[in-house]
Each structure stands twice: as structure tokens, then as C-alpha cells.
Design a protein around this motif. Structure first.
Motif, mmCIF file in Angstrom:
data_model
loop_
_atom_site.group_PDB
_atom_site.id
_atom_site.type_symbol
_atom_site.label_atom_id
_atom_site.label_comp_id
_atom_site.label_asym_id
_atom_site.label_seq_id
_atom_site.Cartn_x
_atom_site.Cartn_y
_atom_site.Cartn_z
ATOM 1 N N THR A 264 80.272 -39.963 80.872
ATOM 2 C CA THR A 264 80.422 -39.531 79.716
ATOM 3 C C THR A 264 79.010 -38.875 80.178
ATOM 4 O OG1 THR A 264 79.591 -41.030 78.024
ATOM 5 C CG2 THR A 264 81.926 -40.502 78.156
ATOM 6 N N LEU A 265 77.811 -38.802 80.853
ATOM 7 C CA LEU A 265 76.872 -38.998 80.339
ATOM 8 C C LEU A 265 76.393 -37.233 80.725
ATOM 9 C CD1 LEU A 265 75.153 -41.554 82.611
ATOM 10 C CD2 LEU A 265 74.821 -41.273 80.185
ATOM 11 N N SER A 266 75.251 -36.804 80.136
ATOM 12 C CA SER A 266 74.860 -34.896 80.645
ATOM 13 C C SER A 266 73.283 -34.722 80.246
ATOM 14 C CB SER A 266 75.917 -33.909 79.487
ATOM 15 O OG SER A 266 75.712 -34.422 78.236
ATOM 16 N N MET A 267 73.253 -34.252 80.842
ATOM 17 C CA MET A 267 71.802 -33.295 81.004
ATOM 18 C C MET A 267 71.889 -31.698 80.343
ATOM 19 S SD MET A 267 70.484 -32.667 84.879
ATOM 20 C CE MET A 267 68.722 -31.982 84.905
ATOM 21 N N VAL A 268 70.772 -31.779 79.742
ATOM 22 C CA VAL A 268 70.121 -30.138 79.322
ATOM 23 C C VAL A 268 69.743 -29.530 80.311
ATOM 24 C CG1 VAL A 268 69.198 -28.834 77.889
ATOM 25 C CG2 VAL A 268 70.199 -31.084 76.956
ATOM 26 N N VAL A 269 70.121 -28.368 80.927
ATOM 27 C CA VAL A 269 69.989 -27.980 81.589
ATOM 28 C C VAL A 269 68.905 -26.166 80.831
ATOM 29 C CG1 VAL A 269 70.348 -26.086 84.006
ATOM 30 C CG2 VAL A 269 71.933 -28.483 83.573
ATOM 31 N N PRO A 270 67.219 -26.476 81.529
ATOM 32 C CA PRO A 270 67.148 -25.667 80.569
ATOM 33 C C PRO A 270 67.480 -24.188 80.670
ATOM 34 C CG PRO A 270 65.455 -27.490 81.694
ATOM 35 C CD PRO A 270 66.278 -27.684 81.817
ATOM 36 N N LYS A 271 66.951 -23.535 79.457
ATOM 37 C CA LYS A 271 67.479 -21.880 80.278
ATOM 38 C C LYS A 271 65.991 -21.493 79.973
ATOM 39 C CE LYS A 271 69.202 -18.364 77.338
ATOM 40 N NZ LYS A 271 67.746 -16.970 77.403
ATOM 41 N N ARG A 272 66.340 -20.112 81.312
ATOM 42 C CA ARG A 272 65.509 -19.584 82.028
ATOM 43 C C ARG A 272 65.569 -18.315 81.136
ATOM 44 N NH1 ARG A 272 64.310 -18.616 87.531
ATOM 45 N NH2 ARG A 272 62.275 -17.593 87.621
ATOM 46 N N LEU A 273 63.732 -17.983 80.749
ATOM 47 C CA LEU A 273 64.084 -16.587 80.293
ATOM 48 C C LEU A 273 63.915 -15.429 80.293
ATOM 49 C CD1 LEU A 273 60.834 -17.600 77.863
ATOM 50 C CD2 LEU A 273 63.071 -17.164 76.777
ATOM 51 N N SER A 274 64.488 -14.086 80.527
ATOM 52 C CA SER A 274 64.545 -12.983 81.121
ATOM 53 C C SER A 274 62.639 -12.269 81.374
ATOM 54 C CB SER A 274 65.519 -12.216 80.358
ATOM 55 O OG SER A 274 65.260 -11.635 79.163
ATOM 56 N N GLN A 275 62.645 -11.182 82.171
ATOM 57 C CA GLN A 275 61.984 -11.021 82.293
ATOM 58 C C GLN A 275 61.099 -9.671 80.820
ATOM 59 O OE1 GLN A 275 60.243 -11.078 84.528
ATOM 60 N NE2 GLN A 275 58.405 -10.081 83.608
ATOM 61 N N ALA A 276 62.539 -9.352 80.337
ATOM 62 C CA ALA A 276 62.594 -8.643 78.342
ATOM 63 C C ALA A 276 61.551 -9.800 77.938
ATOM 64 C CB ALA A 276 63.695 -7.564 78.097
ATOM 65 N N GLU A 277 62.650 -10.690 77.650
ATOM 66 C CA GLU A 277 61.622 -11.969 77.100
ATOM 67 C C GLU A 277 60.621 -12.322 77.065
ATOM 68 O OE1 GLU A 277 66.182 -13.999 75.247
ATOM 69 O OE2 GLU A 277 65.516 -14.359 77.362
ATOM 70 N N VAL A 278 60.370 -13.024 78.146
ATOM 71 C CA VAL A 278 58.719 -12.860 78.736
ATOM 72 C C VAL A 278 57.873 -12.082 78.439
ATOM 73 C CG1 VAL A 278 57.316 -13.441 80.455
ATOM 74 C CG2 VAL A 278 60.102 -13.979 80.995
ATOM 75 N N GLU A 279 58.301 -10.714 78.920
ATOM 76 C CA GLU A 279 57.106 -8.883 78.709
ATOM 77 C C GLU A 279 56.941 -9.409 76.519
ATOM 78 O OE1 GLU A 279 58.647 -6.184 79.813
ATOM 79 O OE2 GLU A 279 57.827 -7.059 82.038
ATOM 80 N N ARG A 280 58.137 -9.730 75.393
ATOM 81 C CA ARG A 280 57.833 -9.322 74.637
ATOM 82 C C ARG A 280 57.345 -10.860 73.838
ATOM 83 N NH1 ARG A 280 62.972 -11.184 71.762
ATOM 84 N NH2 ARG A 280 61.670 -12.137 70.223
ATOM 85 N N PHE A 281 57.409 -11.926 74.422
ATOM 86 C CA PHE A 281 57.112 -13.341 74.181
ATOM 87 C C PHE A 281 55.165 -12.975 74.603
ATOM 88 C CE2 PHE A 281 55.010 -17.711 75.781
ATOM 89 C CZ PHE A 281 55.557 -18.056 73.999
ATOM 90 N N GLU A 282 54.889 -12.830 75.465
ATOM 91 C CA GLU A 282 53.359 -12.428 76.132
ATOM 92 C C GLU A 282 52.782 -11.527 75.128
ATOM 93 O OE1 GLU A 282 53.496 -11.465 80.159
ATOM 94 O OE2 GLU A 282 53.673 -13.355 80.783
ATOM 95 N N GLY A 283 53.467 -10.401 74.743
ATOM 96 C CA GLY A 283 53.356 -9.095 73.599
ATOM 97 C C GLY A 283 52.795 -10.108 72.132
ATOM 98 N N LEU A 284 53.758 -11.145 71.873
ATOM 99 C CA LEU A 284 53.294 -11.637 70.604
ATOM 100 C C LEU A 284 52.249 -13.129 70.429
ATOM 101 C CD1 LEU A 284 57.089 -13.176 69.962
ATOM 102 C CD2 LEU A 284 55.830 -11.170 68.194
ATOM 103 N N VAL A 285 52.443 -13.135 71.574
ATOM 104 C CA VAL A 285 51.211 -14.357 71.651
ATOM 105 C C VAL A 285 49.807 -13.493 71.775
ATOM 106 C CG1 VAL A 285 50.406 -15.597 73.524
ATOM 107 C CG2 VAL A 285 52.910 -15.757 73.009
ATOM 108 N N ALA A 286 49.942 -12.172 71.896
ATOM 109 C CA ALA A 286 48.458 -11.637 71.606
ATOM 110 C C ALA A 286 47.951 -10.707 71.091
ATOM 111 C CB ALA A 286 48.708 -10.201 73.063
ATOM 112 N N ALA A 287 49.360 -10.402 70.359
ATOM 113 C CA ALA A 287 49.221 -10.067 68.528
ATOM 114 C C ALA A 287 48.985 -11.247 67.729
ATOM 115 C CB ALA A 287 50.540 -8.978 68.355
ATOM 116 N N GLY A 288 49.328 -12.386 68.076
ATOM 117 C CA GLY A 288 49.636 -13.498 66.931
ATOM 118 C C GLY A 288 47.425 -13.876 67.371
ATOM 119 N N ALA A 289 47.103 -13.550 68.370
ATOM 120 C CA ALA A 289 44.798 -13.920 68.905
ATOM 121 C C ALA A 289 44.041 -12.961 66.991
ATOM 122 C CB ALA A 289 45.165 -13.697 69.462
ATOM 123 N N THR A 290 45.273 -12.189 66.581
ATOM 124 C CA THR A 290 44.094 -11.401 65.566
ATOM 125 C C THR A 290 44.896 -11.234 63.945
ATOM 126 O OG1 THR A 290 45.666 -9.275 66.215
ATOM 127 C CG2 THR A 290 43.319 -9.805 67.596
#
Length: 190
Positions: A94-120
Motif C-alpha cells: 500500500t506504499l506510494s510516493m508522490v511524483v513531483p509535477k513538472r511545470l510547463s514552459q508557459a507556466e515557468v515564464e509566467r512564474f518568472e514574470g510574477l517573481v520579477a514583478a513581485g520585487a517592486t
């Protein structure tokens, strides 16, 4: 993407940055740990100041190549609850492990934009710094248009104003752009 207890994201990130490099072979596969934040206007003790607000509470983003070493090095950190992703059974039990979900390139680009905008600071936060606690303001837009109240505090770039209407008190969150300071003549007129 990895989850942790809300409010502990930055301390868990610091712990990851200290412990993971000591694990042999782990740092070759990990590029960075990231807790996206933004600057927001807040008040405490009658002072308005800038504070850092986490954009995704309880999440830490990790840029890494997934392998058994990196998985266990991160998973063994205290206060790390899980990775984000589907569960995969291990063996016949009954043991199981979580397989981390990989972000798509579009999600990574949106995420990087949020991180850059969050600094201001946002424009709303800049307007919040124009007011002081206890200052009298008049509402220019919205349901309370024309009402006069006092600034009680600033939370996440919004003003919390107290209004006295019909013998009772009402506290309301307002956008700083929707109010204006009372002039000296208006304050004296009462």
C-alpha cells in the motif's frame, strides 16, 4: 513544486539551502529554491511600512533534475510535507510516493514574470504610503462615496478606514486611489 506549512516558506527555504548542499551529489542536480514574494504596504504601531507577502502560501519552487538523491534530500527536511503531483504505488503493498509535477514552459515564464514583478511595489501600495494612521479621508468612489472616515491601518496596500454612521462604527477596506485626504478647511468645518 514542494509544499510546506503556510508561514514557514522562507525558513524552510533557508533550511533547504543549508542542508541539501551537505548531501553528496544533490547540489549537482539542483539549480535554485524560490519562494515568490511581493512587497506590500502594511501598518503596525501607527507606522506604515513595506512588508514581504508570499504569493503562493505553503509552496516552495525548486529548479532541479529529479533523481533519488534529490528526492530524498528534500523530502527528509523537517516541515516539508510533500511534493505537488500524483501518487505512484511502490511495489505490491500500500506504499506510494508522490511524483513531483513538472511545470510547463508557459507556466515557468509566467512564474518568472510574477517573481520579477513581485520585487517592486504595486501602484496601490505606493498610494497607501501617502496616508498616515488617524488621518481623516473622504471616499470618492464606491458604496461609501461622500463619507468621511479615519485611516485605522494599512493591509496589503489597502486602507482600513473607520466610519461613524447612524450611531455605529463601520470599518471598511478601501483602495487608496478611491479616497482623498481632507483639506484643512474640511477638517475645521467638522
Amino acid at each position: 513544486t514542494q509544499t510546506t506549512q503556510a508561514g514557514t516558506e522562507n525558513s524552510v527555504k533557508r533550511q533547504l539551502e543549508q542542508v541539501v548542499p551537505k548531501t553528496p551529489g544533490a547540489m549537482d542536480s539542483i539549480r535554485q529554491f524560490c519562494v515568490p514574494c511581493r512587497l506590500a504596504g502594511d501598518s503596525r504601531m501607527n507606522k506604515v511600512f513595506t512588508s514581504e507577502k508570499v504569493l503562493y502560501p505553503s509552496y516552495i519552487f525548486i529548479e532541479m533534475k529529479l533523481n533519488e538523491i534529490t528526492y530524498t534530500a528534500i523530502r527528509d527536511i523537517s516541515r516539508v510535507s510533500s511534493f505537488v503531483g500524483p501518487r505512484k504505488p511502490i511495489g505490491r503493498g500500500t506504499l506510494s510516493m508522490v511524483v513531483p509535477k513538472r511545470l510547463s514552459q508557459a507556466e515557468v515564464e509566467r512564474f518568472e514574470g510574477l517573481v520579477a514583478a513581485g520585487a517592486t511595489k504595486t501602484q496601490k501600495d505606493e498610494f497607501a504610503f501617502e496616508y498616515t494612521i488617524g488621518e481623516m479621508v473622504m471616499v470618492m468612489e464606491g458604496a461609501l462615496k461622500g463619507e468621511i472616515g479615519a485611516v485605522r491601518m494599512v493591509r496589503d496596500g489597502q486602507l482600513v478606514c473607520r466610519f461613524y454612521t447612524y450611531g455605529s462604527q463601520l470599518d471598511s477596506y478601501l483602495d487608496p486611489q478611491h479616497v482623498r485626504k481632507l483639506t484643512d478647511e474640511e477638517r475645521e468645518a467638522g
